[in-house]
Design a protein around this motif. Structure first.
Motif, PDB file in Angstrom:
ATOM      1  N   ASN A   1      40.307  40.806  31.859  1.00 22.91           N
ATOM      2  CA  ASN A   1      39.528  40.472  33.190  1.00 22.91           C
ATOM      3  C   ASN A   1      40.711  40.535  34.118  1.00 22.91           C
ATOM      4  N   ARG A   2      40.218  41.408  35.247  1.00 27.00           N
ATOM      5  CA  ARG A   2      41.105  41.540  36.465  1.00 27.00           C
ATOM      6  C   ARG A   2      41.444  40.163  37.239  1.00 27.00           C
ATOM      7  N   LYS A   3      40.442  39.111  37.216  1.00 27.55           N
ATOM      8  CA  LYS A   3      40.545  37.923  37.966  1.00 27.55           C
ATOM      9  C   LYS A   3      41.577  37.008  37.196  1.00 27.55           C
ATOM     10  N   SER A   4      41.280  36.719  36.151  1.00 24.21           N
ATOM     11  CA  SER A   4      41.897  35.719  35.251  1.00 24.21           C
ATOM     12  C   SER A   4      43.292  36.394  34.687  1.00 24.21           C
TER      13      SER A   4
ATOM     14  N   LEU B   1      34.049  41.558  36.016  1.00 27.93           N
ATOM     15  CA  LEU B   1      35.548  42.128  36.252  1.00 27.93           C
ATOM     16  C   LEU B   1      36.215  42.279  35.101  1.00 27.93           C
ATOM     17  N   ASP B   2      35.351  42.323  33.854  1.00 25.06           N
ATOM     18  CA  ASP B   2      35.952  42.467  32.787  1.00 25.06           C
ATOM     19  C   ASP B   2      35.954  43.776  32.517  1.00 25.06           C
TER      20      ASP B   2
ATOM     21  N   GLY C   1      37.522  34.013  31.194  1.00 25.72           N
ATOM     22  CA  GLY C   1      38.199  33.109  32.296  1.00 25.72           C
ATOM     23  C   GLY C   1      37.771  33.674  33.596  1.00 25.72           C
ATOM     24  N   GLY C   2      37.146  34.778  33.797  1.00 23.47           N
ATOM     25  CA  GLY C   2      37.033  35.161  35.039  1.00 23.47           C
ATOM     26  C   GLY C   2      35.402  35.928  35.197  1.00 23.47           C
ATOM     27  N   PRO C   3      35.154  36.246  36.403  1.00 23.12           N
ATOM     28  CA  PRO C   3      33.572  36.627  36.227  1.00 23.12           C
ATOM     29  C   PRO C   3      33.515  38.020  35.420  1.00 23.12           C
TER      30      PRO C   3
END
Length: 227
Positions: free
Chosen positions: A201-204, A162-163, A157-159
């Motif tokens: 994932n750091r964003k989601s 950024l995993d 669910g994020g870029p």
């Protein structure tokens, strides 16, 4: 693209799946739902999918596989996929169970995949067995309950860049445990673990945890990606 994600065991292995989302697919073949995620078994090709909510969609799509007498056999290789669904109760409580027998190749052992999803928890397990119906013995070298495949191997669910991934080792300090970017180039182009891996994932803020419940000798690995 990420080349592959797999959990390997030299003998029977069960893999624990903890995924932090909910899913309601529009249609499915065989299915099971916990309070945080959904599993769908494809009766046509023998693959299964871990489903996420909203735009996350399919977190990963996987087949099961075994290396037998030096040759890999994958569930998607087999023409027949017999599915039996049931409700069971074991030491860990009530579970929705899906048993899939992959068969139909003359001279090849059958693969049996057991998916157990516990409705009131955020966990489930995958067990793979090799069934040999031949008169001669076979050598089972590796079993993979998870062998993810597709255009995009993992979706949290994020870029993609950024995993992050944390893999365990045989001891707590040899080699030193470190968190890596999933895009990091590792030796042999894979992130290797002994018994568990956590991908976040750091964003989601969504994550996937995969770990071995039991095995006598095992290793898990997340292959690194190629562009």
């Amino acid at each position: 693209m990420l080349k592959g994600i797999s959990v390997e065991a030299y003998q029977l292995l069960a893999a624990l799946l903890l995924v932090s989302f909910v899913s309601w697919p529009e249609h499915c073949n065989a299915q099971a739902t916990s309070n945080l995620f959904h599993v769908e078994m494809n009766k046509t090709d023998g693959s299964y999918s871990i489903m996420g909510a909203g735009s996350v969609g399919v977190v990963f799509r996987s087949r099961v596989a075994a290396k037998i007498d030096g040759r890999w056999w994958r569930s998607t290789d087999y023409p027949k996929h017999e599915v039996v669904e049931s409700e069971i109760s074991d030491d860990l409580g009530v579970a929705r169970q899906i048993i899939v027998t992959h068969s139909g190749i003359e001279g090849a052992p059958n693969l049996l995949c057991v998916l157990k999803i516990r409705p009131e928890t955020s966990s489930g397990d995958v067990e793979v067995r090799v069934e040999n119906h031949q008169s001669k013995a076979v050598l089972v070298q590796v079993i993979r309950p998870i062998e993810a495949f597709g255009t995009q191997i993992l979706e949290l669910g994020g870029p993609y860049d950024l995993d992050r991934v944390l893999s365990d080792s045989l001891s707590e300090d040899r080699p030193e445990l470190r968190i890596h970017d999933l895009l990091d180039k590792m030796p042999a182009e894979m992130h290797r673990a002994v018994g568990s891996q956590l991908i976040y994932n750091r964003k989601s803020g969504l994550s996937l945890f995969v770990g071995a419940l039991r095995s006598e000798e095992h290793t898990s690995e997340l292959q690194s990606l190629r562009h």
